[in-house]
Design a protein around this motif. Sequence first.
Motif, PDB file in Angstrom:
ATOM      1  N   UNK A 233      28.292  53.000  41.020  1.00 49.35           N
ATOM      2  CA  UNK A 233      29.671  53.015  40.514  1.00 49.35           C
ATOM      3  C   UNK A 233      29.573  53.149  38.986  1.00 49.35           C
ATOM      4  N   UNK A 234      29.498  54.352  38.461  1.00 47.60           N
ATOM      5  CA  UNK A 234      29.244  54.563  37.023  1.00 47.60           C
ATOM      6  C   UNK A 234      30.281  53.928  36.106  1.00 47.60           C
ATOM      7  N   UNK A 235      31.512  53.767  36.584  1.00 46.71           N
ATOM      8  CA  UNK A 235      32.578  53.245  35.715  1.00 46.71           C
ATOM      9  C   UNK A 235      32.836  51.757  35.931  1.00 46.71           C
ATOM     10  N   UNK A 236      31.995  51.071  36.700  1.00 44.76           N
ATOM     11  CA  UNK A 236      32.250  49.665  37.032  1.00 44.76           C
ATOM     12  C   UNK A 236      32.243  48.776  35.795  1.00 44.76           C
ATOM     13  N   UNK A 237      33.250  47.925  35.719  1.00 41.34           N
ATOM     14  CA  UNK A 237      33.274  46.857  34.712  1.00 41.34           C
ATOM     15  C   UNK A 237      32.840  45.567  35.408  1.00 41.34           C
ATOM     16  N   UNK A 238      31.628  45.092  35.178  1.00 40.27           N
ATOM     17  CA  UNK A 238      31.155  43.899  35.894  1.00 40.27           C
ATOM     18  C   UNK A 238      31.898  42.625  35.523  1.00 40.27           C
ATOM     19  N   UNK A 239      32.720  42.672  34.474  1.00 41.93           N
ATOM     20  CA  UNK A 239      33.514  41.496  34.112  1.00 41.93           C
ATOM     21  C   UNK A 239      34.773  41.370  34.947  1.00 41.93           C
ATOM     22  N   UNK A 240      35.137  42.426  35.677  1.00 44.53           N
ATOM     23  CA  UNK A 240      36.319  42.398  36.541  1.00 44.53           C
ATOM     24  C   UNK A 240      35.896  41.928  37.928  1.00 44.53           C
ATOM     25  N   UNK A 241      36.263  40.717  38.284  1.00 40.64           N
ATOM     26  CA  UNK A 241      35.844  40.162  39.572  1.00 40.64           C
ATOM     27  C   UNK A 241      36.362  40.976  40.762  1.00 40.64           C
ATOM     28  N   UNK A 242      37.638  41.415  40.776  1.00 40.36           N
ATOM     29  CA  UNK A 242      38.097  42.221  41.917  1.00 40.36           C
ATOM     30  C   UNK A 242      37.328  43.535  42.049  1.00 40.36           C
ATOM     31  N   UNK A 243      37.105  44.243  40.913  1.00 37.58           N
ATOM     32  CA  UNK A 243      36.381  45.512  40.961  1.00 37.58           C
ATOM     33  C   UNK A 243      34.940  45.290  41.410  1.00 37.58           C
ATOM     34  N   UNK A 244      34.322  44.245  40.906  1.00 39.74           N
ATOM     35  CA  UNK A 244      32.937  43.957  41.260  1.00 39.74           C
ATOM     36  C   UNK A 244      32.818  43.613  42.745  1.00 39.74           C
ATOM     37  N   UNK A 245      33.750  42.820  43.258  1.00 44.86           N
ATOM     38  CA  UNK A 245      33.696  42.440  44.666  1.00 44.86           C
ATOM     39  C   UNK A 245      33.862  43.671  45.567  1.00 44.86           C
ATOM     40  N   UNK A 246      34.779  44.567  45.200  1.00 41.86           N
ATOM     41  CA  UNK A 246      34.959  45.794  45.988  1.00 41.86           C
ATOM     42  C   UNK A 246      33.690  46.651  45.969  1.00 41.86           C
ATOM     43  N   UNK A 247      33.051  46.749  44.799  1.00 43.37           N
ATOM     44  CA  UNK A 247      31.834  47.554  44.692  1.00 43.37           C
ATOM     45  C   UNK A 247      30.708  46.956  45.523  1.00 43.37           C
ATOM     46  N   UNK A 248      30.599  45.649  45.527  1.00 45.72           N
ATOM     47  CA  UNK A 248      29.563  44.994  46.328  1.00 45.72           C
ATOM     48  C   UNK A 248      29.782  45.244  47.816  1.00 45.72           C
TER      49      UNK A 248
END
Length: 585
Positions: A233-248
Amino acid sequence: MNVVVAEGDDEVVHLEVVGEGDDDGPAAGTAARTVSRDDWPGEVARTEAAAHLDGGHVRWVWDDTSRWYPELLRAGVRVERCHDLRLAHTILRRSTSSASSDLARADPGPWDVAPEVGEGAEEASPSSTPSLFEQWEAPPPRPERPDPLAELALQEAALRSAGDDAGRLRLLIAAESSGALVASELQHDGLPFRVDVHDATLTRMLGPRPARVGQRPALLEALAAQVRDALDVPTLNPDSQPDLLRALRRSGLDVTSTSKWELQRSEHPAVAPLLEYKKLYRLLSANGWAWMDQWVTDGRFRAEWVPGGVVTGRWATRGGGALQLPKGIRSAVRADDGWLLVIADAAQLEPRILAAMSGDDAMVAAGARGDLYAGLVEAGVVDTRAHAKVAMLAALYGATTGQAAMLVPRLARAYPRAVGLVDAAARVGENGGVVSTWLGRSSVPPGEAWHAAQSAASAPDATPDDERRARSRARDWGRFTRNFVVQGTAAEWALCWMAALRRRLASLEGDAGVPRLAFFLHDELIVHTPGAVADDVAAAVRDAGREASRLLFGPGAPEVPLDVVVAEDYGEGGDADALPVIDDE
């Protein structure tokens, strides 16, 4: 001699002398004078000096130490004693010992306003007992000029109504008020802190300080890139918990949160860099460069302490994270040239307080040689020190599953009086009652949600879910009251320890200056002292601990062992290079 302080019109301060002895009340007669606000610090200094020349003492009676004392400190004036009316009001308002007084029975008013707490001891609370760290709901704001003399009269009447418990309440109020003086002095004096050392630590762990606010340090950005690559996920912001959880989840990880406890169960290549990122990000956000800029001034770390900020009587802070200063940054806490730090911590304070409160001589004996947990093993109660610690913490906090289910019964058989005390406190809480500490600070009653759950379970149409919910809430509140009596009494011991030490430090002035309390954390404190009197300070720390035990539990009280270290920096004796231990969300 009590001197009541009140704010007047046109930048003046009213001072009323009340009584001649330490415990005389308003009825003993009053004399009043008025001074300008500019002259007020000088008047305080002159009054203190005159009283000392006569062999007496002054107690300054004011509405709020945090409102009056910092002004005096900035003018170079320190006082020996005070009576903080707001803190005393809170104690007397809630204590079951003064429940029949007019003060306790009155409608909520301006003196019931609690301090606002942004962070503090509640951050370290056990998840099973969150109510230990909740605040009272604050009534309407306090008027600009409350009447301190009238409030003092109400408090004296409340103390008289407490009968045989009045002595303990007076000691608690005196200790709490002394703690308020210490809190202001801690912020004024500060903890010596080297920004160059802290900057070097952050640079080593995170990379150089970014040029722009909001930009990630180099090492943190490199870890973020590894996480993005591993999750594709090249654009992932690891500080965003919702975005990180979806990517995981898209990458096949069966997780419901981003906590390290869940992530550690997976062998996905994103996990290792992500856990390292989260640890370092926590360091950056909690104790990074922005934290240093805000809370370290003139070579001193200055937090805003809140005495009585937690319902048990423990302290909290309004900012700065002083109550959770991690080991990884403590090497920046360094004494000034020619000075040293005396670092002291009360070993296994809460279990020892429980032994003293309950009068369980067998448990006192187990800790008499030093390590209480090792003493439990030597007594044959448990087989390992680790099991001893599990058993004791389970008894204090009400754990009933896992190892605790096996170990606590052993503890109860060996120390029935100690375990019986906390068990009895738990039963009171389960039934919706109120418990009190050794000196008389009482717990808050359960709230509306608790009563609603119990009522629903007692209704004719109650369902099994209603009954389970009621039992769960009852057990939760029982865990709160179980630990309240011990944690609150331990906080009282710590207050008496600091008050006794503060008095001793004032007599140790040398050519280089006066040793000062510089830090406090529940059962640990630091004194910043001229090197020439460091050994005297260490002895004073130990003597003050013995005095605290005598004040609470009388002559012959069991001592609380103190680990005392004289060092140049706070990181000595430990792994100064270790990263802080972080419990992720």
